[in-house]
Design a protein around this motif. Structure first.
Motif, PDB file in Angstrom:
ATOM      1  N   VAL A  16       0.868  -1.178   0.000  1.00 43.18           N
ATOM      2  CA  VAL A  16       0.000   0.000   0.000  1.00 43.18           C
ATOM      3  C   VAL A  16       0.905   1.228   0.000  1.00 43.18           C
ATOM      4  CG1 VAL A  16      -1.754   1.313   1.241  1.00 43.18           C
ATOM      5  CG2 VAL A  16      -1.882  -1.191   1.163  1.00 43.18           C
ATOM      6  N   ARG A  17       0.842   1.986  -1.087  1.00 40.06           N
ATOM      7  CA  ARG A  17       1.760   3.112  -1.233  1.00 40.06           C
ATOM      8  C   ARG A  17       1.112   4.278  -1.966  1.00 40.06           C
ATOM      9  NH1 ARG A  17       4.574   1.516  -6.316  1.00 40.06           N
ATOM     10  NH2 ARG A  17       4.268  -0.716  -6.616  1.00 40.06           N
ATOM     11  N   ILE A  35      -4.146   9.798  -3.622  1.00 39.46           N
ATOM     12  CA  ILE A  35      -4.429   8.536  -4.295  1.00 39.46           C
ATOM     13  C   ILE A  35      -3.405   7.506  -3.843  1.00 39.46           C
ATOM     14  CG2 ILE A  35      -4.683   7.334  -6.484  1.00 39.46           C
ATOM     15  CD1 ILE A  35      -5.489   9.883  -7.803  1.00 39.46           C
ATOM     16  N   LEU A  36      -3.917   6.384  -3.361  1.00 39.71           N
ATOM     17  CA  LEU A  36      -3.082   5.282  -2.897  1.00 39.71           C
ATOM     18  C   LEU A  36      -3.341   4.055  -3.752  1.00 39.71           C
ATOM     19  CD1 LEU A  36      -3.861   5.588   0.936  1.00 39.71           C
ATOM     20  CD2 LEU A  36      -2.064   6.766  -0.346  1.00 39.71           C
ATOM     21  N   ARG A  37      -2.326   3.229  -3.924  1.00 37.33           N
ATOM     22  CA  ARG A  37      -2.448   1.958  -4.635  1.00 37.33           C
ATOM     23  C   ARG A  37      -2.083   0.847  -3.660  1.00 37.33           C
ATOM     24  NH1 ARG A  37       2.044   1.257  -9.157  1.00 37.33           N
ATOM     25  NH2 ARG A  37       1.524  -0.912  -8.729  1.00 37.33           N
ATOM     26  N   PRO A 134     -15.571  11.633  -3.418  1.00 34.12           N
ATOM     27  CA  PRO A 134     -15.606  12.798  -2.519  1.00 34.12           C
ATOM     28  C   PRO A 134     -14.243  13.053  -1.893  1.00 34.12           C
ATOM     29  CG  PRO A 134     -16.608  10.891  -1.473  1.00 34.12           C
ATOM     30  CD  PRO A 134     -16.305  10.485  -2.886  1.00 34.12           C
ATOM     31  N   ASP A 135     -14.168  14.083  -1.082  1.00 38.91           N
ATOM     32  CA  ASP A 135     -12.908  14.414  -0.425  1.00 38.91           C
ATOM     33  C   ASP A 135     -12.396  13.221   0.381  1.00 38.91           C
ATOM     34  OD1 ASP A 135     -13.041  16.939  -1.468  1.00 38.91           O
ATOM     35  OD2 ASP A 135     -13.843  17.857   0.361  1.00 38.91           O
ATOM     36  N   GLY A 136     -11.097  13.146   0.473  1.00 38.36           N
ATOM     37  CA  GLY A 136     -10.457  12.028   1.171  1.00 38.36           C
ATOM     38  C   GLY A 136      -9.618  11.221   0.211  1.00 38.36           C
ATOM     39  N   ALA A 137      -8.700  10.458   0.764  1.00 36.77           N
ATOM     40  CA  ALA A 137      -7.823   9.645  -0.071  1.00 36.77           C
ATOM     41  C   ALA A 137      -8.585   8.502  -0.718  1.00 36.77           C
ATOM     42  CB  ALA A 137      -6.670   9.093   0.768  1.00 36.77           C
ATOM     43  N   VAL A 138      -8.224   8.201  -1.952  1.00 38.45           N
ATOM     44  CA  VAL A 138      -8.777   7.063  -2.692  1.00 38.45           C
ATOM     45  C   VAL A 138      -7.717   5.969  -2.725  1.00 38.45           C
ATOM     46  CG1 VAL A 138      -9.647   6.241  -4.910  1.00 38.45           C
ATOM     47  CG2 VAL A 138     -10.220   8.557  -4.127  1.00 38.45           C
ATOM     48  N   LEU A 139      -8.095   4.769  -2.321  1.00 39.58           N
ATOM     49  CA  LEU A 139      -7.211   3.599  -2.389  1.00 39.58           C
ATOM     50  C   LEU A 139      -7.815   2.588  -3.338  1.00 39.58           C
ATOM     51  CD1 LEU A 139      -5.019   1.544  -1.526  1.00 39.58           C
ATOM     52  CD2 LEU A 139      -6.390   1.084   0.527  1.00 39.58           C
ATOM     53  N   PHE A 140      -7.109   2.277  -4.429  1.00 40.30           N
ATOM     54  CA  PHE A 140      -7.542   1.196  -5.313  1.00 40.30           C
ATOM     55  C   PHE A 140      -6.537   0.067  -5.189  1.00 40.30           C
ATOM     56  CE2 PHE A 140      -5.036   4.156  -7.801  1.00 40.30           C
ATOM     57  CZ  PHE A 140      -4.175   3.362  -8.534  1.00 40.30           C
TER      58      PHE A 140
END
Length: 246
Positions: A16-17, A35-37, A134-140
């Protein structure tokens, strides 16, 4: 100025980075903690989940298929503070044990190119979900955080004007930071009878594989901008994606 680590240290996930901190063509840097992967999240501890929430997590996009999710449930399904989406992305890049019948000439770069051509509706849905989050980090995330996740990461970074050499380096990071994860996936695949040679090919993060995918987008589709337009993302949506990393 705040200082960030690219890899978010967790007990239950190893890849997760952050897509932040990369140089762009306008001499800026991509934004941290936006944005996190990542790899599969089913082993996350309560402390891990709290760590991600403390890093601003607001949206999770699970790129795995129904079979994978049934075997390893996502802890953010139905979470009170995180929006969860599931968009299965090119099942041909699902875990290695599903590829046991692949021929000896199997090549990950070729598989990425096939996915770029043949899985456009799913890719478009993932990108639109990120743009509209929406606001906040997205992790896919997917299973290893390398293939399905890697293609989406490449498109996002290219759209944000990060150069190709950096995109390739980001892809290849899995090989250097995810030893325990790759070892576990390798053992699992071998236990299920997948040929060792194929396992090693599929679990590698060879830079040439991502270079091949980027070349394919450029020569077959006219570049990432033209490819995103082909997917149905208009300029407003592409700008929203850029702003996520600006």
């Amino acid at each position: 100025m705040l200082s960030y680590e690219r890899l978010i240290t967790l007990e239950g996930a190893h890849n997760v980075r952050d897509l932040g901190g990369y140089q762009t063509s306008n001499c800026g840097l991509t934004r941290w903690r936006s944005i996190l992967r990542g790899d599969a999240l089913h082993r996350l501890s309560e402390a891990d989940i709290e760590t991600l929430l403390n890093n601003g997590l607001g949206t999770v996009i699970d790129l795995r298929n129904a079979h994978e999710i049934a075997a390893e449930a996502n802890p953010f399904t139905g979470h009170a503070r995180v929006r969860y989406h599931n968009t299965p992305l090119f099942s041909a890049l699902a875990p290695v044990e599903m590829m046991a019948n692949a021929v000896a000439s199997f090549d990950m770069g070729d598989r990425y190119c096939q996915a770029i051509d043949n899985c456009q509706p799913a890719i478009a849905k993932v990108l639109k979900t990120i743009a509209d989050a929406p606001d906040g980090a997205v992790l896919f995330h997917c299973s290893a955080g390398k293939d399905r996740t890697g293609v989406i990461s490449a498109l996002l970074l290219a759209n944000a004007d990060v150069d190709e050499a950096t995109i390739v380096e980001d892809y290849a990071l899995t090989a250097t930071i995810s030893g325990p994860l790759i070892a576990r996936l390798r053992d699992r695949a071998l236990d299920r009878g997948t040929p060792a040679a194929l396992v090693d090919i599929v679990l590698a993060s060879e830079p040439r594989s991502m270079r091949q995918a980027l070349d394919h987008i450029r020569y077959r589709h006219g570049g990432v901008g033209a490819y995103l337009s082909l997917l149905g993302l208009d300029e407003t949506e592409r700008e929203k994606l850029r702003n996520r990393l600006a």
